[in-house]
Every structure is written in structure tokens, then in C-alpha cells.
Enzyme design. Structure first.
Site, short mmCIF file in Angstrom:
data_model
loop_
_atom_site.label_atom_id
_atom_site.label_comp_id
_atom_site.label_asym_id
_atom_site.label_seq_id
_atom_site.Cartn_x
_atom_site.Cartn_y
_atom_site.Cartn_z
N ASP A 1 0.81 -1.22 0.00
CA ASP A 1 0.00 0.00 0.00
C ASP A 1 0.84 1.27 0.00
O ASP A 1 2.05 1.22 0.23
CB ASP A 1 -0.95 0.01 1.21
N ASN B 1 -6.89 -3.43 14.57
CA ASN B 1 -8.29 -3.74 14.27
C ASN B 1 -8.42 -4.93 13.31
O ASN B 1 -9.50 -5.21 12.80
CB ASN B 1 -9.00 -2.50 13.68
N HIS C 1 -6.77 -5.24 10.38
CA HIS C 1 -6.57 -4.97 8.95
C HIS C 1 -5.29 -5.64 8.43
O HIS C 1 -4.34 -5.85 9.18
CB HIS C 1 -6.61 -3.47 8.63
N GLU D 1 -9.59 -2.42 5.78
CA GLU D 1 -10.12 -2.16 7.11
C GLU D 1 -11.36 -3.03 7.37
O GLU D 1 -11.98 -3.53 6.42
CB GLU D 1 -10.51 -0.68 7.22
#
Ligand code: F6R
Length: 254
Positions: free
Chosen positions: A67, A136, A138, A143
Site C-alpha cells: 500500500d 483492528n 486490517h 479495514e
């Protein structure tokens, strides 16, 4: 899935570097998928040391990063391109023609995402993909959501990810709110995946990802469906698994 529990972060980093070095030795023209963030820093350092000591040849290797932040140019110190150049590409003598990262400044991010996805395909796909895991759940910047995004795409970062990333920026307003990321489908197409998790902050989510239900609310849980996943966790990151699962039989202590 193969789970390795490392005594500490240094051991995790050494082992991860060994696995990447072995991939390059066995297949000098391999395609590596890479990650940024804090977790792989030790592994990249160990890999650079190893490459120097053992004369590893990276001249035919190609790399694709997971990313890049939208709106940051490659020479911005917080861009992932900059991070990779500093941590790995320059020390290994890898050139821009070997190393691919989405262009965060592309005027049409959807087009850039499609171009990136096609470039991975054209390279023959990823042989070994490195992943970290967000607090979380990801992976890349996929996400928690109500579905698994398939391809490389532009995504809005959640507030929890923006706050986690804020530690690298002087002011909150500077923290990017969007990124171009490989999709879950892109990641799952990698022939082998290595997930690294370090620190107590990852213990709960690692357990949920590897032993909980497969759900887009915990994007990393999809890894349970991939046929060749290796996980290296340091002892504190593996603590919740050790407590709840008594560690599975296929685990290995490092
Ligand atoms: C980085 C990436 C992210 C990180 C994750 C964990 O390229 O895609 O998914 O791997 O946010 O970050 P650290 O390692 O900083 O805890």
C-alpha cells in the site's frame, strides 16, 4: 497454517529474514510482496545484514508493496516509498525498475489501482507476501467492513488506523486519510504468506484473526482459508493464543 512463536522481537526478525533470504536463494527471480509499519523494521535490518554477509543477489528480484498513502509523494519522509527506500531498497542496491509501490500522487487513484493490480499479474503474481496486522485486524489497508474488497483499490482509513499512524506525523492534520491498497483477493493470490505480529497490543487481534470466525470485520481472518500461511509472533503477541488455545500442535518455538 504454521505458527512460530519467537522468544522476542529480535528472534522474530531474524527468522522472518531467514525465510525471505531462502526464497531469494531458491528462486533468484522471485516476486516478493512487502509491508511497511513498525513490525518489519527489524526483519529488513536483518535481511540487509544477511545479504551483505552471505552475498545474496537481489538483482533479479521484483517487489510489490501492499500500500501507499494517498497524497504523499515518494520523497515525502512518511511515504511508504521513502520508508522502503531507506529500510531496504537502497541498502540492497535495488533499483526503481525492480520495486513497485502504488503512486500516492496519481490524479486518478482508481486507474492507478487497476494499473497496480495488472502489474502484479504481469509479473506472474507474488511468490511470498509479507504482512503485518493492524490492531483492528486490517491487512494492507483493508479495514474492517461488511465485505472483503477483492482488488487493489482506494480506501478510506478508519479513525483507529489514522490515530495509530499519527505517531509518525508532527500534526494530526497531516495524517493521510486515504490509501491505495492491495485488496484481500490480491493478497490471497500470493503463493505463500508470512504474517508477523509483535507486541502485547497484537495479542487479542491475532487470536481473533487466526482462531475466530472468518469475517470481513476482522480482515486478517481470511488468512485461515489460504493454503500456505506462516505466522511468526513474538511471545507477547502469541499470549492470547497460548492462553485460550494452549498452543496448537503444529506450533514451533523459536
Ligand atoms: C503496512 C500495512 C499495515 C501494517 C499494519 C501493522 O504496509 O499495510 O497493514 O502492516 O498496520 O502496522 P505495525 O507493524 O506498525 O503495527
Amino acid at each position: 497454517m504454521r505458527l512460530m512463536v519467537a522468544a522476542d522481537y529480535d528472534r522474530l526478525s531474524e527468522k522472518a529474514a531467514d525465510l525471505f533470504a531462502a526464497e531469494v536463494t531458491l528462486q533468484p527471480d522471485c516476486v516478493l510482496g512487502l509491508a511497511t509499519g513498525s513490525t518489519p523494521v527489524g526483519m529488513y535490518r536483518a535481511l540487509v545484514d544477511k545479504a551483505r554477509r552471505e552475498n545474496l543477489d537481489f538483482s533479479q528480484v521484483r517487489t510489490f508493496n501492499l500500500d501507499e498513502y494517498r497524497g504523499l509523494a515518494g520523497d515525502h519522509p512518511q511515504s511508504y516509498r521513502y520508508f522502503m527506500e531507506q529500510q531496504l531498497f537502497r541498502p540492497l542496491g535495488m533499483t526503481a525498475s525492480q520495486t513497485f509501490i502504488p503512486d500516492g500522487m496519481a490524479s486518478d487513484p482508481d486507474k492507478e489501482a487497476a494499473r497496480y493490480e495488472a502489474a502484479i499479474e504481469a509479473a506472474g503474481g507474488i511468490d511470498l507476501q509479507l504482512l503485518g496486522i493492524g490492531g483492528n485486524g486490517h491487512i494492507g489497508f483493508n479495514e474492517p467492513a461488511d465485505h472483503f474488497p477483492v482488488h487493489t483499490h482506494l480506501t478510506a482509513l478508519t479513525e483507529s488506523t489514522i490515530s495509530a499512524n499519527a505517531r509518525f506525523f508532527d500534526r494530526m492534520e497531516e495524517v493521510p486519510r486515504e490509501a491505495i491498497t492491495m485488496g484481500i483477493g490480491t493478497i490471497l493470490k500470493a503463493r505463500r504468506i508470512l504474517l508477523l505480529a509483535s507486541g502485547a497490543g497484537k495479542a487479542e487481534i491475532l487470536w481473533r484473526a487466526l482462531y475466530g470466525p472468518v469475517t470481513p470485520q476482522v480482515p486478517a481472518s481470511i488468512l485461515q482459508l489460504h493454503p500456505d500461511v506462516w505466522v511468526i509472533a513474538d511471545r507477547v503477541a502469541a499470549a492470547e493464543i497460548a492462553k485460550r488455545e494452549k498452543l496448537p500442535p503444529q506450533h514451533e518455538d523459536l
